[in-house]
Write an enzyme that holds these catalytic residues in place. Sequence first.
Site, PDB file in Angstrom:
ATOM      1  N   LYS A  53      -5.589  35.476  33.735  1.00  0.00           N
ATOM      2  CA  LYS A  53      -4.623  36.569  33.916  1.00  0.00           C
ATOM      3  C   LYS A  53      -4.203  37.143  32.551  1.00  0.00           C
ATOM      4  O   LYS A  53      -4.108  38.357  32.372  1.00  0.00           O
ATOM      5  CB  LYS A  53      -3.403  36.062  34.703  1.00  0.00           C
ATOM      6  CG  LYS A  53      -3.713  35.904  36.179  1.00  0.00           C
ATOM      7  CD  LYS A  53      -2.738  35.021  36.934  1.00  0.00           C
ATOM      8  CE  LYS A  53      -3.310  34.732  38.330  1.00  0.00           C
ATOM      9  NZ  LYS A  53      -2.563  33.699  39.072  1.00  0.00           N
ATOM     10  N   GLN A  97       3.020  30.566  38.716  1.00  0.00           N
ATOM     11  CA  GLN A  97       1.758  30.006  39.200  1.00  0.00           C
ATOM     12  C   GLN A  97       2.030  28.854  40.169  1.00  0.00           C
ATOM     13  O   GLN A  97       2.781  27.937  39.854  1.00  0.00           O
ATOM     14  CB  GLN A  97       0.923  29.526  37.993  1.00  0.00           C
ATOM     15  CG  GLN A  97      -0.465  29.062  38.352  1.00  0.00           C
ATOM     16  CD  GLN A  97      -1.354  30.206  38.889  1.00  0.00           C
ATOM     17  OE1 GLN A  97      -1.395  31.284  38.325  1.00  0.00           O
ATOM     18  NE2 GLN A  97      -2.039  29.944  39.993  1.00  0.00           N
ATOM     19  N   ASP A 120       3.153  39.434  42.869  1.00  0.00           N
ATOM     20  CA  ASP A 120       2.325  38.588  43.735  1.00  0.00           C
ATOM     21  C   ASP A 120       2.582  38.906  45.213  1.00  0.00           C
ATOM     22  O   ASP A 120       1.828  38.461  46.084  1.00  0.00           O
ATOM     23  CB  ASP A 120       2.657  37.106  43.476  1.00  0.00           C
ATOM     24  CG  ASP A 120       1.473  36.324  42.968  1.00  0.00           C
ATOM     25  OD1 ASP A 120       0.345  36.847  43.046  1.00  0.00           O
ATOM     26  OD2 ASP A 120       1.663  35.187  42.499  1.00  0.00           O
TER      27      ASP A 120
END
Length: 293
Positions: A53, A97, A120
């Site tokens: 990322k 994460q 997200d």
Amino acid sequence: MAIIIDGKKISDEIKSEIKQRTEKLFSEKSIKPGLAVLLVGNDPASSIYVNSKAKACQSLGFDSIVKRLPEDTPESEVINIVNQWNADPSVHGILVQLPLPKHINETKVLLSIQPNKDVDGFHPENVGRLVIGLPGFVSCTPAGIFELLKRSNIETSGKHAVIVGRSNIVGKPIANILYQKKAFANAIVTICHTATKDLSYYTKQADILVAAVGKPEIIRGEDVKEGVVVIDVGINRVDDPSTEKGYRIVGDVHFDSVSKKASAITPVPGGVGPMTIAMLMYNTLLSAEGVVY
Ligand code: NDP
């Protein structure tokens, strides 16, 4: 033989569009999209995802912050960092994460991310917006599937989409996308899961089949009808002593038999996988452009 839907090529197209829009945003408004990523613990797979990322941010001209914290970091500290990023105008997207270590309540942490920075798309506000058809951040893998269908000119309106899997990150959101009364959606949606008694009965009815199960090659040629469009989300490692690594990656779909009947199919790897990071970058750009909220 089926058309192979090339996720690498489509994700490269999207990234190139993002790069152009990023340059424009900077030249017109001096805004650089900023993505902040938090990793707690030492999970090797998570570490690889976080690195890729950060690399994607660099290649697109985004600012990126990667914060790595030890496994025993208290939940309150994680939430404090999220709150600092919530208040920081140079941070447009926040990603924690997953999975988090067991002592940290994942839901509590995800709820602490401001919905307008939740790139997200996991915050209940964004999930709710998707369900009722309001603008919001859509989680990256299902958003990627939608782009694959759209950019491959696959007709979805009035088609029967059968989704195998009902996870919050793939199955449910792709179902919610595909039944919306909107362009490139408007499908009739069936969702299958572990209580589905005769899975093949449903998959054989699919005009569009999305497999998000996590079971290697569970869907085979005899389970689909001629002409089906197949999106294989699964990433499964199976032993293969003939390879250097001793394993290979396969999808939830048995590619060889299903591709003989399908009109189009995503490969694994190289199908849905590359789309996920591209859509994360896209969501971060949208946040920086201020066009979602
Ligand atoms: P989950 O394990 O969270 O969900 C799996 C779903 O499949 C569940 O809803 C489960 O049903 C259902 N299921 C399991 N076995 C069967 C079966 N035999 N018959 C019917 N349904 C079944 O997985 P995810 O959604 O997170 O991921 C699915 C796959 O996609 C994995 O291989 C994962 O690695 C991959 N993935 C790939 C991504 C990418 O970027 N390409 C991103 C995210 C995931 P129930 O609800 O009843 O338990």
